[in-house]
Design a protein around this motif. Structure first.
Motif, PDB file in Angstrom:
ATOM      1  N   ARG A 146       0.854  -1.179   0.000  1.00 41.05           N
ATOM      2  CA  ARG A 146       0.000   0.000   0.000  1.00 41.05           C
ATOM      3  C   ARG A 146       0.890   1.229   0.000  1.00 41.05           C
ATOM      4  O   ARG A 146       1.938   1.248   0.621  1.00 41.05           O
ATOM      5  CB  ARG A 146      -0.877   0.041   1.247  1.00 41.05           C
ATOM      6  N   PRO A 147       0.447   2.277  -0.689  1.00 45.45           N
ATOM      7  CA  PRO A 147       1.194   3.532  -0.565  1.00 45.45           C
ATOM      8  C   PRO A 147       1.131   3.988   0.890  1.00 45.45           C
ATOM      9  O   PRO A 147       0.272   3.543   1.638  1.00 45.45           O
ATOM     10  CB  PRO A 147       0.423   4.502  -1.464  1.00 45.45           C
ATOM     11  N   TYR A 148       2.017   4.868   1.256  1.00 44.87           N
ATOM     12  CA  TYR A 148       1.991   5.397   2.613  1.00 44.87           C
ATOM     13  C   TYR A 148       0.590   5.928   2.899  1.00 44.87           C
ATOM     14  O   TYR A 148      -0.220   6.105   2.013  1.00 44.87           O
ATOM     15  CB  TYR A 148       3.056   6.478   2.751  1.00 44.87           C
ATOM     16  N   TYR A 149       0.337   6.227   4.129  1.00 43.65           N
ATOM     17  CA  TYR A 149      -1.008   6.510   4.611  1.00 43.65           C
ATOM     18  C   TYR A 149      -1.440   7.963   4.406  1.00 43.65           C
ATOM     19  O   TYR A 149      -0.750   8.885   4.832  1.00 43.65           O
ATOM     20  CB  TYR A 149      -1.048   6.170   6.101  1.00 43.65           C
ATOM     21  N   LEU A 150      -2.589   8.170   3.761  1.00 38.97           N
ATOM     22  CA  LEU A 150      -3.230   9.474   3.695  1.00 38.97           C
ATOM     23  C   LEU A 150      -4.733   9.247   3.694  1.00 38.97           C
ATOM     24  O   LEU A 150      -5.249   8.471   2.885  1.00 38.97           O
ATOM     25  CB  LEU A 150      -2.834  10.254   2.437  1.00 38.97           C
ATOM     26  N   SER A 151      -5.430   9.900   4.611  1.00 43.63           N
ATOM     27  CA  SER A 151      -6.877   9.762   4.701  1.00 43.63           C
ATOM     28  C   SER A 151      -7.492  11.103   5.050  1.00 43.63           C
ATOM     29  O   SER A 151      -7.133  11.704   6.056  1.00 43.63           O
ATOM     30  CB  SER A 151      -7.236   8.731   5.787  1.00 43.63           C
ATOM     31  N   VAL A 152      -8.401  11.594   4.192  1.00 38.02           N
ATOM     32  CA  VAL A 152      -9.138  12.809   4.546  1.00 38.02           C
ATOM     33  C   VAL A 152     -10.349  12.397   5.374  1.00 38.02           C
ATOM     34  O   VAL A 152     -10.866  11.289   5.240  1.00 38.02           O
ATOM     35  CB  VAL A 152      -9.573  13.636   3.317  1.00 38.02           C
ATOM     36  N   ASN A 153     -10.770  13.276   6.249  1.00 34.57           N
ATOM     37  CA  ASN A 153     -11.975  13.037   7.032  1.00 34.57           C
ATOM     38  C   ASN A 153     -13.161  13.372   6.128  1.00 34.57           C
ATOM     39  O   ASN A 153     -13.379  14.536   5.767  1.00 34.57           O
ATOM     40  CB  ASN A 153     -11.974  13.900   8.293  1.00 34.57           C
ATOM     41  N   ALA A 154     -13.938  12.363   5.743  1.00 38.07           N
ATOM     42  CA  ALA A 154     -15.016  12.541   4.766  1.00 38.07           C
ATOM     43  C   ALA A 154     -16.028  13.593   5.187  1.00 38.07           C
ATOM     44  O   ALA A 154     -16.640  14.229   4.335  1.00 38.07           O
ATOM     45  CB  ALA A 154     -15.717  11.207   4.508  1.00 38.07           C
ATOM     46  N   VAL A 155     -16.187  13.810   6.489  1.00 39.11           N
ATOM     47  CA  VAL A 155     -17.152  14.825   6.922  1.00 39.11           C
ATOM     48  C   VAL A 155     -16.679  16.240   6.597  1.00 39.11           C
ATOM     49  O   VAL A 155     -17.458  17.180   6.689  1.00 39.11           O
ATOM     50  CB  VAL A 155     -17.510  14.707   8.426  1.00 39.11           C
ATOM     51  N   THR A 156     -15.411  16.401   6.188  1.00 40.16           N
ATOM     52  CA  THR A 156     -14.903  17.726   5.820  1.00 40.16           C
ATOM     53  C   THR A 156     -14.994  17.978   4.313  1.00 40.16           C
ATOM     54  O   THR A 156     -14.665  19.070   3.860  1.00 40.16           O
ATOM     55  CB  THR A 156     -13.449  17.935   6.292  1.00 40.16           C
ATOM     56  N   LEU A 157     -15.425  16.976   3.541  1.00 36.38           N
ATOM     57  CA  LEU A 157     -15.664  17.191   2.115  1.00 36.38           C
ATOM     58  C   LEU A 157     -16.912  18.054   1.950  1.00 36.38           C
ATOM     59  O   LEU A 157     -17.889  17.896   2.698  1.00 36.38           O
ATOM     60  CB  LEU A 157     -15.867  15.857   1.394  1.00 36.38           C
ATOM     61  N   GLU A 158     -16.893  18.948   0.971  1.00 35.30           N
ATOM     62  CA  GLU A 158     -18.062  19.792   0.730  1.00 35.30           C
ATOM     63  C   GLU A 158     -19.169  18.936   0.126  1.00 35.30           C
ATOM     64  O   GLU A 158     -18.929  18.212  -0.848  1.00 35.30           O
ATOM     65  CB  GLU A 158     -17.715  20.952  -0.207  1.00 35.30           C
ATOM     66  N   PRO A 159     -20.393  18.986   0.686  1.00 35.60           N
ATOM     67  CA  PRO A 159     -21.495  18.179   0.147  1.00 35.60           C
ATOM     68  C   PRO A 159     -21.787  18.519  -1.311  1.00 35.60           C
ATOM     69  O   PRO A 159     -21.707  19.674  -1.728  1.00 35.60           O
ATOM     70  CB  PRO A 159     -22.677  18.561   1.038  1.00 35.60           C
ATOM     71  N   SER A 160     -22.113  17.490  -2.086  1.00 39.57           N
ATOM     72  CA  SER A 160     -22.480  17.650  -3.493  1.00 39.57           C
ATOM     73  C   SER A 160     -23.278  16.417  -3.890  1.00 39.57           C
ATOM     74  O   SER A 160     -23.542  15.546  -3.057  1.00 39.57           O
ATOM     75  CB  SER A 160     -21.222  17.776  -4.369  1.00 39.57           C
ATOM     76  N   GLU A 161     -23.625  16.323  -5.141  1.00 39.64           N
ATOM     77  CA  GLU A 161     -24.362  15.150  -5.599  1.00 39.64           C
ATOM     78  C   GLU A 161     -23.561  13.872  -5.361  1.00 39.64           C
ATOM     79  O   GLU A 161     -24.108  12.846  -4.969  1.00 39.64           O
ATOM     80  CB  GLU A 161     -24.683  15.287  -7.091  1.00 39.64           C
ATOM     81  N   ASP A 162     -22.242  13.933  -5.574  1.00 37.47           N
ATOM     82  CA  ASP A 162     -21.379  12.765  -5.364  1.00 37.47           C
ATOM     83  C   ASP A 162     -21.015  12.569  -3.894  1.00 37.47           C
ATOM     84  O   ASP A 162     -20.827  11.447  -3.438  1.00 37.47           O
ATOM     85  CB  ASP A 162     -20.073  12.907  -6.151  1.00 37.47           C
ATOM     86  N   ILE A 163     -20.860  13.669  -3.169  1.00 34.80           N
ATOM     87  CA  ILE A 163     -20.433  13.613  -1.766  1.00 34.80           C
ATOM     88  C   ILE A 163     -21.675  13.714  -0.883  1.00 34.80           C
ATOM     89  O   ILE A 163     -22.015  14.772  -0.362  1.00 34.80           O
ATOM     90  CB  ILE A 163     -19.424  14.737  -1.435  1.00 34.80           C
ATOM     91  N   ASP A 164     -22.366  12.596  -0.762  1.00 35.45           N
ATOM     92  CA  ASP A 164     -23.568  12.481   0.060  1.00 35.45           C
ATOM     93  C   ASP A 164     -23.335  11.290   0.985  1.00 35.45           C
ATOM     94  O   ASP A 164     -23.474  10.136   0.576  1.00 35.45           O
ATOM     95  CB  ASP A 164     -24.796  12.273  -0.821  1.00 35.45           C
TER      96      ASP A 164
END
Length: 198
Positions: A146-164
């Motif tokens: 696996r590549p080294y670790y990177l994870s965004v907190n999904a609750v910080t993504l701006e809501p949109s049609e795809d980000i629900d």
């Protein structure tokens, strides 16, 4: 299946801004390269309320556009201190988990995100991206690169049609990860493991 697309994210007050490229939906086969969307029941993730969203290629698919230096972020490290759990020092929102290092580059953010209109002038901007090297993990008895670790907190993504985030759960896109027990990581869709959260 969608094409890869850039999505903006931020903390609550807006001091921390980033963009991440995701190709949705995720593929629930750990041997296939795919975005990973999951909730973990380890004590760190539970206490932080962290909702993981890991891009396929962290080096190419994530940029931090604000603040001007990652050192301006709060950085909590626990256990072996290998991963930074970065948060906004102003509003306290945790935006990113990173097991790797930062490097500054200059690029046209709109061009990187695929939102630049034809004929628009190039607008170079200094941003931060991650740099890292492969690591090895064991998932359900299999050793995987696996590549080294990177994870965004999904609750910080701006809501949109795809980000629900409700639809992500309803569509079965969210893995629930067992990381409390000593018998190895276990994954499932549908409901959290003991001590986990929806």
């Amino acid at each position: 299946m969608y094409d890869i697309k850039a999505y903006p994210g931020s903390c609550h007050c807006g001091a921390v801004q980033y963009q991440v490229k995701l190709k949705l939906p995720p593929v629930h086969d750990q041997t296939v390269e795919s975005v990973r969307i999951y909730k973990c029941n380890c004590t760190t993730c539970q206490k932080m309320g962290y909702f993981h969203c890991r891009p396929t290629n962290p080096v190419e698919n994530y940029i931090l556009t604000s603040p001007s230096d990652p050192k301006e972020l709060g950085d909590y490290r626990c256990y072996e201190k290998k991963h930074g759990w970065y948060f906004c020092k102003s509003c306290g929102v945790r935006v990113l988990g990173l097991g790797g290092s930062w490097e500054q580059i200059e690029l046209d953010v709109e061009e990187w995100a695929g939102t630049k209109k034809d004929g628009e002038e190039e607008k170079l901007q200094k941003v931060w991206k991650t740099s890292g090297e492969d690591r090895f993990v064991e998932v359900q008895g299999q050793k995987l690169t696996r590549p080294y670790y990177l994870s965004v907190n999904a609750v910080t993504l701006e809501p949109s049609e795809d980000i629900d985030l409700i639809k992500w759960h309803e569509k079965g896109w969210v893995y629930y990860v067992e990381n409390l027990r000593k018998d190895g990581t276990q994954l499932r869709v549908g409901e959290p493991h003991e001590g986990g959260m929806y």
